[in-house]
Design an enzyme around this catalytic site. Structure first.
Site, PDB file in Angstrom:
ATOM      1  N   SER A  17       8.015 -31.926 -57.016  1.00 51.60           N
ATOM      2  CA  SER A  17       8.513 -33.158 -57.597  1.00 51.60           C
ATOM      3  C   SER A  17       8.634 -34.268 -56.561  1.00 51.60           C
ATOM      4  O   SER A  17       8.746 -34.037 -55.363  1.00 51.60           O
ATOM      5  CB  SER A  17       9.885 -32.909 -58.218  1.00 51.60           C
ATOM      6  OG  SER A  17      10.803 -32.577 -57.176  1.00 51.60           O
ATOM      7  N   LYS A  18       8.601 -35.457 -57.076  1.00 49.24           N
ATOM      8  CA  LYS A  18       8.678 -36.692 -56.308  1.00 49.24           C
ATOM      9  C   LYS A  18       9.864 -36.713 -55.342  1.00 49.24           C
ATOM     10  O   LYS A  18       9.750 -37.202 -54.233  1.00 49.24           O
ATOM     11  CB  LYS A  18       8.875 -37.808 -57.334  1.00 49.24           C
ATOM     12  CG  LYS A  18       8.185 -39.098 -57.052  1.00 49.24           C
ATOM     13  CD  LYS A  18       8.479 -40.023 -58.235  1.00 49.24           C
ATOM     14  CE  LYS A  18       7.617 -41.253 -58.219  1.00 49.24           C
ATOM     15  NZ  LYS A  18       7.754 -42.037 -59.470  1.00 49.24           N
TER      16      LYS A  18
END
Length: 478
Positions: free
Chosen positions: A255-256
């Site tokens: 994830s970011k």
RNA sequence: GGCCCCAUCGUCUAACGGUUAGGACACUACCCUUUCAAGGUAGCGAUACGGGUUCGAAUCCCGUUGGGGUCACCA
């Protein structure tokens, strides 16, 4: 056997490293078929059926990412192709027709429940530990049709069999069994006339001739729906293969927040597409001969889907960086590195001449950087007189204070300024002073570079040139 | 929580019933050396646990535990 693969990203943001990852395998499978002399196509299809999350330039950036990596699709919205259009928003008629066809054949039904009603239904179902049951399912076709004709808002839902089980024959995990009673009647066509992922995906894969669906593991739970859909339409199923998910260090889905996930970030940092690809290929797969470094062609030569391992691989920036450095040092030639670095810097707004002096600095820095963004950070003293001086360098300067002026004078008189001459002069100078060579060289390094960490002193001095070296030394001696 | 997937060094992985469980990244030490790197050598370090099956299990089966994914008129 023909192999038609695809990636089907939705244009909702930055071009994701997971898309590149899955794209790599899909691209390779199609290429392999072509090498065998069979049909092989790799399609990029844009799944933009969620108008709410649409990001305008996302589609172009996804395409550019694929091109940058050398995974250019054979068919896509930007290139076109014989099976287009390649944006689902431009294929709406297809889905409506397909959904109504399923209603007609009894495999789907119109449903009129409002979001509020559904929420209540869902809550009740949850309490009873079963899947939601939609009342509209029990309407007669005539009743439902009448309400639709009257203009009532409706969705079309898949009529999932209440009994039995659906088995997904995943190439990597066969079989995966689902009880039909645990699958709810998924919406196929939304009230706005747009299809959901499930319908659009199956209809498009079929129309585009997709034979192998290679996608991320997160899709496993929806695969029985897709299988049911293929059966309802009377179409043969594609080969299913669910790849493991790339992970953060804590093993959650990448994830970011916990990793750079935009491929554009890697491009900005100065990673090479070859290294990126090579690294991605080793996530869940190993070269059969244990090779760490190999190119796309080699990957295509030896890759086999069956060899993919299923533990979710943690994406390690450390290893990627190492691999990128490896490409800089051992795969690309000095000239290639110079050319690519120059282009990278130009892209970052730095216009340096691609000349011998630039090449000399590049040569010295190749073993000292892993990615291009480190280059200017580590070499400010080559490009300006305004380079920073570290604390440690300051100290070294003090130690050299007694002889720096004399050293400047000595270097100034040198008839030539190449490594050999410089080295001889420095060693002689040190001996005259009764100093160990290092005692002279360290302050000298601090004076010309402002740091104690640099390439080899002699080659660095040669690259800097006599004039600059003497001037910096004189300045430091004051 | 239901369903589903997964499980070898910290990380990526090799082994496809018989190996001192191998390699790579990272880490540590040493070598090289004008600093920093790069490079070389060495070291540290794993079969989650419990039952089976088998002459023999990291490998096959079951359970437990752990991790992950998914449960929308998002994809």
């Amino acid at each position: 056997m023909p192999v038609v693969t695809r990636i089907a990203p939705s244009p909702t943001g930055d071009p994701h490293v997971g898309t590149a990852y899955i794209g790599l395998f899909n691209h390779a499978l199609a290429a392999q078929a072509r090498h065998r002399g069979e049909e092989g196509r790799f399609i990029l299809r844009i799944e933009d059926t969620d108008r709410g999350r649409y990001v305008a330039d996302s589609e172009r950036r996804i395409f550019e990412m694929m091109e940058w990596l050398g995974l250019t699709p054979d068919e896509s919205p930007l290139q076109g192709g014989p099976h287009g259009p390649y944006r689902q928003s431009e294929r709406l008629d297809l889905y409506g027709d397909a959904a109504r066809q399923l209603v007609a054949s009894g495999h789907a039904y119109y449903a009129f429940e409002t979001p509020e009603e559904l929420a209540a239904l869902r809550e009740a179902a949850q309490k009873e530990g079963r899947v939601i049951q939609v009342p509209s399912r029990d309407l007669t076709p005539a009743q439902a049709q009448a309400r639709v004709d009257a203009g009532e808002a409706a969705v079309i839902r898949l009529k999932v069999p209440r009994e039995g089980q659906t088995v997904v024959h995943d190439l990597l995990r066969d079989p995966i069994t689902f009880q039909n009673r645990e699958i709810d009647d998924k919406v196929l066509l939304k009230a706005d006339g747009y299809p959901t992922y499930h319908l659009a995906n199956v209809v498009d894969d079929r129309r585009m001739g997709v034979t192998h669906v290679v996608r991320a593991e997160e899709w496993i739970p929806s695969t029985p729906i897709h299988v049911l859909l293929y059966r309802a339409f009377g179409w043969p199923e594609p080969v299913w293969a669910h790849m493991p998910l790339l992970r953060n260090a804590d093993r959650s889905k990448i994830s970011k927040r916990k990793n750079p996930t935009s491929v554009e970030w890697y491009l900005d940092q100065g990673f090479l597409p070859e290294a990126m690809l090579n690294f991605l290929a080793t996530m869940g797969w190993t070269h059969p001969e244990g090779r760490e470094i190999f190119d796309l062609a080699e990957f295509q030569r030896v890759f086999r889907l069956e060899d993919v391992t299923l533990g979710g691989p943690v994406f390690s920036l450390d290893k990627l960086r190492w691999m990128n450095g490896k490409y800089l040092r051992e795969v690309l030639s000095e000239e290639e590195v110079a050319g690519r670095l120059h282009a990278y810097l130009a892209g970052q707004g730095h216009s340096l001449p691609l000349d011998d002096s630039f090449r000399a600095v590049v040569r010295m820095m190749i073993p000292r950087m892993d990615v291009f963004s480190e280059f200017l950070e580590k070499t400010p003293y080559f490009w300006s007189e305004e380079y920073p001086v570290t604390e440690k360098a300051q100290k070294l300067l003090e130690e050299g204070r007694p002889f720096l002026a004399d050293l400047a004078a000595r270097l100034k008189t040198l008839p030539a300024f190449d490594q050999t001459v410089i080295e001889a002069a420095l060693r002689a100078f040190a001996e005259e002073r009764g100093l160990k060579p290092g005692k002279v060289m360290q302050p000298l390094r601090a004076a010309v570079a402002g740091t104690s960490e640099s390439p080899g002193l002699f080659e660095m001095l040669e690259a800097l040139g006599q004039e600059r070296v003497v001037a910096r030394l004189e300045r430091a001696a004051r």
